[in-house]
Design a protein around this motif. Structure first.
Motif, PDB file in Angstrom:
ATOM      1  N   ASN A   1       0.856  -1.311  -0.051  1.00 24.24           N
ATOM      2  CA  ASN A   1      -0.221  -0.129  -0.131  1.00 24.24           C
ATOM      3  C   ASN A   1       0.785   1.291  -0.009  1.00 24.24           C
ATOM      4  N   PHE A   2       2.073   0.971  -0.471  1.00 24.96           N
ATOM      5  CA  PHE A   2       3.075   2.447  -0.506  1.00 24.96           C
ATOM      6  C   PHE A   2       2.886   2.674  -1.899  1.00 24.96           C
ATOM      7  N   VAL A   3       2.255   3.591  -2.399  1.00 20.86           N
ATOM      8  CA  VAL A   3       2.299   4.249  -3.661  1.00 20.86           C
ATOM      9  C   VAL A   3       3.549   4.651  -4.260  1.00 20.86           C
TER      10      VAL A   3
ATOM     11  N   ASN B   1       9.845   8.687  -4.991  1.00 20.84           N
ATOM     12  CA  ASN B   1       9.932   7.817  -4.216  1.00 20.84           C
ATOM     13  C   ASN B   1      10.541   6.527  -4.548  1.00 20.84           C
TER      14      ASN B   1
ATOM     15  N   GLY C   1       6.822  13.505   6.718  1.00 21.74           N
ATOM     16  CA  GLY C   1       5.591  13.170   6.117  1.00 21.74           C
ATOM     17  C   GLY C   1       5.593  12.598   4.508  1.00 21.74           C
ATOM     18  N   LEU C   2       6.529  12.116   4.314  1.00 23.66           N
ATOM     19  CA  LEU C   2       7.061  11.766   2.910  1.00 23.66           C
ATOM     20  C   LEU C   2       6.934  10.164   2.818  1.00 23.66           C
ATOM     21  N   GLY C   3       6.952   9.378   4.084  1.00 19.18           N
ATOM     22  CA  GLY C   3       6.671   7.924   3.761  1.00 19.18           C
ATOM     23  C   GLY C   3       8.095   7.402   4.369  1.00 19.18           C
ATOM     24  N   LYS C   4       8.964   7.879   4.982  1.00 19.99           N
ATOM     25  CA  LYS C   4       9.961   6.966   5.892  1.00 19.99           C
ATOM     26  C   LYS C   4       9.624   6.126   6.462  1.00 19.99           C
ATOM     27  N   THR C   5       8.831   6.410   7.626  1.00 23.75           N
ATOM     28  CA  THR C   5       8.396   5.451   8.457  1.00 23.75           C
ATOM     29  C   THR C   5       7.634   4.176   8.029  1.00 23.75           C
ATOM     30  N   HIS C   6       6.784   4.479   6.923  1.00 28.25           N
ATOM     31  CA  HIS C   6       6.033   3.647   6.121  1.00 28.25           C
ATOM     32  C   HIS C   6       7.089   2.539   5.482  1.00 28.25           C
TER      33      HIS C   6
ATOM     34  N   ARG D   1      -6.090   5.618  -0.476  1.00 26.78           N
ATOM     35  CA  ARG D   1      -6.533   5.886   1.150  1.00 26.78           C
ATOM     36  C   ARG D   1      -7.887   5.831   1.082  1.00 26.78           C
TER      37      ARG D   1
ATOM     38  N   VAL E   1       2.834  14.300   2.924  1.00 19.24           N
ATOM     39  CA  VAL E   1       1.816  13.277   2.622  1.00 19.24           C
ATOM     40  C   VAL E   1       1.018  12.976   3.808  1.00 19.24           C
ATOM     41  N   ARG E   2       1.432  13.160   5.020  1.00 13.89           N
ATOM     42  CA  ARG E   2       0.977  12.867   6.436  1.00 13.89           C
ATOM     43  C   ARG E   2      -0.191  14.038   6.320  1.00 13.89           C
TER      44      ARG E   2
HETATM   45  P1  ADP Z   1       7.869  10.353   7.411  1.00 14.98           P
HETATM   46  O1  ADP Z   1       8.127   8.968   8.348  1.00 14.98           O
HETATM   47  O2  ADP Z   1       8.659  10.479   6.277  1.00 14.98           O
HETATM   48  O3  ADP Z   1       7.459  11.298   8.422  1.00 14.98           O
HETATM   49  P2  ADP Z   1       5.483   8.656   7.180  1.00 14.98           P
HETATM   50  O4  ADP Z   1       6.082   7.435   6.681  1.00 14.98           O
HETATM   51  O5  ADP Z   1       4.954   8.571   8.588  1.00 14.98           O
HETATM   52  O6  ADP Z   1       6.553   9.856   6.930  1.00 14.98           O
HETATM   53  O7  ADP Z   1       4.042   8.933   6.023  1.00 14.98           O
HETATM   54  C1  ADP Z   1       3.097   9.826   6.586  1.00 14.98           C
HETATM   55  C2  ADP Z   1       1.860   9.328   6.293  1.00 14.98           C
HETATM   56  O8  ADP Z   1       1.769   9.247   4.708  1.00 14.98           O
HETATM   57  C3  ADP Z   1       1.632   7.747   6.383  1.00 14.98           C
HETATM   58  O9  ADP Z   1       0.256   7.402   6.861  1.00 14.98           O
HETATM   59  C4  ADP Z   1       1.995   7.058   5.172  1.00 14.98           C
HETATM   60  O10 ADP Z   1       1.308   5.880   5.272  1.00 14.98           O
HETATM   61  C5  ADP Z   1       1.440   7.998   4.248  1.00 14.98           C
HETATM   62  N1  ADP Z   1       2.387   7.930   3.013  1.00 14.98           N
HETATM   63  C6  ADP Z   1       3.404   8.521   2.677  1.00 14.98           C
HETATM   64  N2  ADP Z   1       3.794   8.354   1.497  1.00 14.98           N
HETATM   65  C7  ADP Z   1       3.009   7.337   1.181  1.00 14.98           C
HETATM   66  C8  ADP Z   1       2.811   6.558  -0.417  1.00 14.98           C
HETATM   67  N3  ADP Z   1       3.896   6.950  -1.286  1.00 14.98           N
HETATM   68  N4  ADP Z   1       2.040   5.647  -0.492  1.00 14.98           N
HETATM   69  C9  ADP Z   1       1.262   5.764   0.594  1.00 14.98           C
HETATM   70  N5  ADP Z   1       0.943   6.207   1.900  1.00 14.98           N
HETATM   71  C10 ADP Z   1       2.075   7.201   1.934  1.00 14.98           C
END
Ligand code: ADP
Ligand code: MG
Length: 465
Positions: free
Chosen positions: A133-135, A140, A167-172, A299, A329-330
């Motif tokens: 579910n990571f787009v 990225n 908020g760009l998806g690192k933790t994801h 989402r 993205v967050r």
């Molecule tokens: P970071 O750790 O970079 O601050 P997160 O990984 O917490 O950011 O991402 C913030 C939110 O955005 C999460 O809910 C994450 O699932 C979502 N998100 C970010 N990038 C994507 C993506 N490419 N596809 C789907 N969801 C994403």
């Protein structure tokens, strides 16, 4: 009577506190939330002072130095009476409930064989954050491929260092790697650098540092989120460095995320920086509009599957969100959630105007989208009045009422203060504005048709902007 109102107060307090906790979670992320905020309770409000109960001195000090301002900020929005926060430490509560179970238990004596099974590593991974579910888009793609690669073949890049702004998806991605590896028999540790420090400091306090070291140094995979956190924290850095070295010497995989590149980290020792750059360093850039839109659509689908109910958000709104909320993205997903939640509560498909209304505070934070003049113009044309009459001092009902509507909307749709609004109505006093707002609210409450009329005007104004 007194008892009821006291009860009422407590339940308001609890409700407000939950809301503040939620906001803190949104602001700082799940990890910080779980480490510091989740177990804090609100006790009472007394003479403008909110009392929070924490479990240890350490937690209190940490909250005070890191989150107290924000807490007060958020709380005041819900209850402006509160001007300060104080803390009570309830150690017994802490010990009795051993609420600390989601922290590695350094006292079990058993070796670390079951890091995965002690509920620690696996629990802290968010199972909803997966590769599927990571787009993926241009911004990225590299980070995604590298993460995927590492999860398929450990050690391929070691360490893997993923960076990008919040908020760009690192933790994801880090969770996706962890969730993938969970299926193997590898011993994984996933935690934020903040948590790493918390554990470490705790082990020092408990004179348990050996166990701490053992736990970490015996992992097959260490996934450390938000490493920027250890900058300036000498002792933690030192410990991290040893952990890092012994892991990589054992061919264990290390995966790290950060809000900036290794080179841009300040107050981190050079030898650490250079070790961090020793594998593969990839960044995540801001998503373009197409990717943002796709993330929103995905989402919505996820929400539908999750709730088993259609999400009633149309493409016009999705494009609007994708256009307005570019940087994180967050934040963008937070906005979507808000609209989804509101449409669920009201059980209707929101129009674009509804959406703008729901997001009014955020939109006006970004830019003052609506001016008082806009409102005046629209009200005047709606009621078909000459502007000169409208702004004059005449008090006849057919002019005074629209004027009050305009004042009411000025308060609702702009961020202008009462005196500012008054001035725009040929120098009227702020008490006149207050009176107008009250009057309109009363009328709206008493008369559905009038309420609809005001709503209609409000929608027209929003639509024009
Ligand atoms: P970071 O750790 O970079 O601050 P997160 O990984 O917490 O950011 O991402 C913030 C939110 O955005 C999460 O809910 C994450 O699932 C979502 N998100 C970010 N990038 C994507 C993506 N490419 N596809 C789907 N969801 C994403
Ligand atoms: Mg993160």
């Amino acid at each position: 009577m007194k008892i009821t109102s006291a009860l009422q107060d407590t339940s308001d307090l609890k409700k407000n506190w939950s809301e503040v906790q939620l906001k803190l979670k949104e602001t700082y992320g799940v990890d910080v939330f779980k480490s510091w905020i989740q177990n804090v309770e609100a006790k009472e409000i007394n003479h403008n002072s909110l009392t929070l109960i924490v479990k240890t001195r350490f937690v209190r000090d940490w909250i005070v130095s890191h989150y107290a301002d924000k807490i007060l900020d958020f709380f005041q929005k819900l209850n402006p009476v509160v001007t300060r926060i104080q803390f009570e430490i309830h150690e017994s509560f802490y010990n009795a409930k051993s609420a600390d179970t989601n922290i590695v238990d350094f006292n079990t004596g058993s070796k670390i064989v079951n890091i995965q099974d002690n509920g620690y590593a696996a629990n802290r991974l968010d199972h909803r954050l997966t590769f599927s579910n990571f787009v993926v888009g241009e911004s990225n793609q590299l980070a995604f491929s590298a993460a995927k690669r590492v999860s398929e073949s450990l050690g391929h890049y070691n360490p893997l260092f993923i960076y990008g702004s919040v908020g760009l998806g690192k933790t994801h991605l880090l969770n996706a790697i962890g969730n993938e590896l969970k299926k193997t028999d590898k011993k994984i540790i996933y935690l934020s650098a903040e948590r790493f420090m918390y554990q470490f400091v705790k082990s020092i306090k408990n004179k348990d540092t050996q166990k701490f070291k053992d736990v970490f140094r015996n992992a097959d995979v260490l996934i450390l989120d938000d490493i920027q956190f250890i900058s300036g924290k000498e002792v933690t850095q030192e410990e991290f460095f040893y952990t890092f070295n012994s892991l990589t010497e054992n061919q264990s995989q290390v995966i790290i995320s950060c809000d900036r590149s290794p080179n841009d980290l300040d107050r981190i020792q050079d030898r650490i920086k250079s070790r961090l750059s020793g594998g593969l360093v990839v960044d995540i850039q801001s998503p373009d509009i197409a990717l943002r839109l796709q993330i929103l659509k995905n989402r919505c689908k996820t929400e539908e599957t999750y709730f088993g109910k259609e999400v009633l958000i149309n493409d016009e709104i999705l494009s609007f969100i994708a256009n307005e909320f570019k940087s994180s993205v967050r934040d963008m997903l937070g906005v979507l959630n808000r609209i989804i939640a509101s449409s669920r509560i009201q059980n209707k498909t929101p129009t674009l105007q509804d959406a703008k209304m729901i997001l009014k505070d955020l939109l006006s934070n970004m830019k003052a989208i609506i001016s008082i003049e806009d409102i005046q113009k629209l009200v005047v044309s709606y009621y078909n009045l000459p502007m000169a009459d409208f702004l004059s001092s005449r008090r006849s009902r057919h002019i005074a009422r629209p004027r009050q509507v305009a004042m009411y909307l000025a308060k609702k749709l702009t961020t202008k203060s009462l005196p500012e609004i008054g001035r725009k109505f040929t120098g009227r006093d702020h008490t006149t504005v207050i009176h107008a707002i009250k009057k309109i609210e009363e009328l709206m409450a008493a008369d559905k048709k009038f309420e609809y009329e005001v709503q209609d005007i409000s929608n027209k104004i929003l639509k024009n902007n």
